[in-house]
Design a protein around this motif. Structure first.
Motif, mmCIF file in Angstrom:
data_model
loop_
_atom_site.group_PDB
_atom_site.id
_atom_site.type_symbol
_atom_site.label_atom_id
_atom_site.label_comp_id
_atom_site.label_asym_id
_atom_site.label_seq_id
_atom_site.Cartn_x
_atom_site.Cartn_y
_atom_site.Cartn_z
ATOM 1 N N ARG A 176 -7.473 -0.447 0.874
ATOM 2 C CA ARG A 176 -6.831 0.292 1.808
ATOM 3 C C ARG A 176 -7.015 -0.050 3.166
ATOM 4 N NH1 ARG A 176 -5.841 5.552 -0.478
ATOM 5 N NH2 ARG A 176 -6.633 5.501 -2.451
ATOM 6 N N LEU A 193 -6.581 0.257 -4.473
ATOM 7 C CA LEU A 193 -5.105 0.726 -4.472
ATOM 8 C C LEU A 193 -4.532 -0.138 -5.664
ATOM 9 C CD1 LEU A 193 -3.747 1.573 -0.974
ATOM 10 C CD2 LEU A 193 -4.031 3.125 -2.995
ATOM 11 N N GLN A 232 -1.687 1.304 -11.444
ATOM 12 C CA GLN A 232 -2.279 0.352 -10.498
ATOM 13 C C GLN A 232 -2.151 -1.066 -10.819
ATOM 14 O OE1 GLN A 232 -5.782 2.936 -9.982
ATOM 15 N NE2 GLN A 232 -5.473 2.645 -7.892
ATOM 16 N N LYS A 267 0.766 3.788 -3.348
ATOM 17 C CA LYS A 267 0.365 5.209 -2.816
ATOM 18 C C LYS A 267 1.543 6.428 -3.275
ATOM 19 C CE LYS A 267 -2.578 4.390 1.386
ATOM 20 N NZ LYS A 267 -2.762 4.526 2.618
ATOM 21 N N ARG A 306 0.907 -1.301 -0.036
ATOM 22 C CA ARG A 306 -0.095 0.061 0.000
ATOM 23 C C ARG A 306 0.880 1.371 -0.062
ATOM 24 N NH1 ARG A 306 -3.386 -3.098 3.949
ATOM 25 N NH2 ARG A 306 -4.951 -3.690 3.266
#
Length: 270
Positions: free
Chosen positions: A198, A187, A232, A63, A59
């Motif tokens: 998330r 994500l 992604q 991000k 994650r």
């Protein structure tokens, strides 16, 4: 360079003499192990903890990648993804759907153009998320216009539980008819249907509950379609999963539609 890009083109046969050709950018983060499904009820707590640690690391990396996206490229991809969905026969023929309300701060694929189109008079029936608590409890409530939404404590737009006339909004779990499609954020995704959320478990919990409801009523299961920027879409096996993670049926990226499940192959025609 932290991300290694690999260009891949795959051809998916849909029906006799028909196919969908998808060219997508796949990204493999260095140093991440390929992992198999771990049962959350496993007696080996170390295995489960390892998966959650792996997810947390991934994650953070995804991000950072999304934060580094050029705003103009992101806007181009937002428009391309929404145009693909709006023009797709499988979407045009749908009557009822659940869709997320995109949050720019979270760098989710935009859905406002999509929602503005389908909320026109005589359009589809739409349910959108409302988070009720911190225990993965999320409802999908019916709205008839964008103005029905209000900002919650985190400035994420949600429907209030009652409409302007004081009437309780219809919850999709109490609806008399099934939904056809559920548009999902996330994500990261891969071509086997794995989805990295998330970490709150809201969508996986809702999806499992709705799938159980549909099965109990002998309804056709809704098509689970994830919206994804090119950045992604990860290599298969990079996203670690547990037995509670619900896979998606198809991906929509700027490059096109990637059908994954047999339900998607049967529904998505070129």
């Amino acid at each position: 360079m932290f991300w290694q890009s690999v260009m891949m083109t795959q051809k998916y046969t849909i029906a006799a003499a028909k196919s969908v050709v998808v060219s997508a950018q796949l990204w493999r983060p260095y140093g991440l192990l390929r992992m198999t499904t771990i049962n959350c009820n496993s007696n080996n707590r170390d295995d489960v903890d390892a998966v959650f640690k792996q997810k947390k690391t991934l994650r953070t990396q995804v991000k950072k990648c999304l934060k580094a996206m050029d705003p103009s490229l992101r806007s181009q991809q937002d428009n391309a993804i929404q145009d693909i969905i709006l023009g797709a026969p499988w979407f045009k023929s749908s009557l009822r759907l659940c869709a997320y309300i995109s949050c720019s701060a979270l760098r989710e694929v935009d859905t406002f153009k999509l929602l503005s189109q389908i909320l026109q008079p005589g359009g589809k029936k739409v349910y959108v998320p409302r988070v009720e608590d911190k225990n993965s409890h999320m409802r999908m409530l019916n709205i008839s216009r964008i103005d029905d939404l209000i900002a919650n404590s985190m400035d994420i737009l949600e429907p209030p539980p009652v409409d302007a006339d004081g009437n309780a909004r219809e919850d999709v779990m109490q609806a008399n008819d099934p939904i056809d499609i559920l548009l999902l954020p996330g994500l990261a995704f891969d071509r086997s249907g794995r989805r990295l959320g998330r970490g709150g478990g809201y969508y996986d919990t809702f999806l499992k509950n709705y799938q159980d409801l549909a099965a109990s009523r002998n309804w056709k299961q809704p098509l689970l379609v994830a919206l994804s920027y090119s950045q992604q879409i990860l290599d298969e096996g990079v996203i670690p999963i547990t037995s509670t993670d619900v896979p998606v049926d198809a991906l929509v990226s700027p490059e096109g539609v990637v059908p994954i499940s047999s339900a998607a192959f049967n529904s998505i025609q070129c």
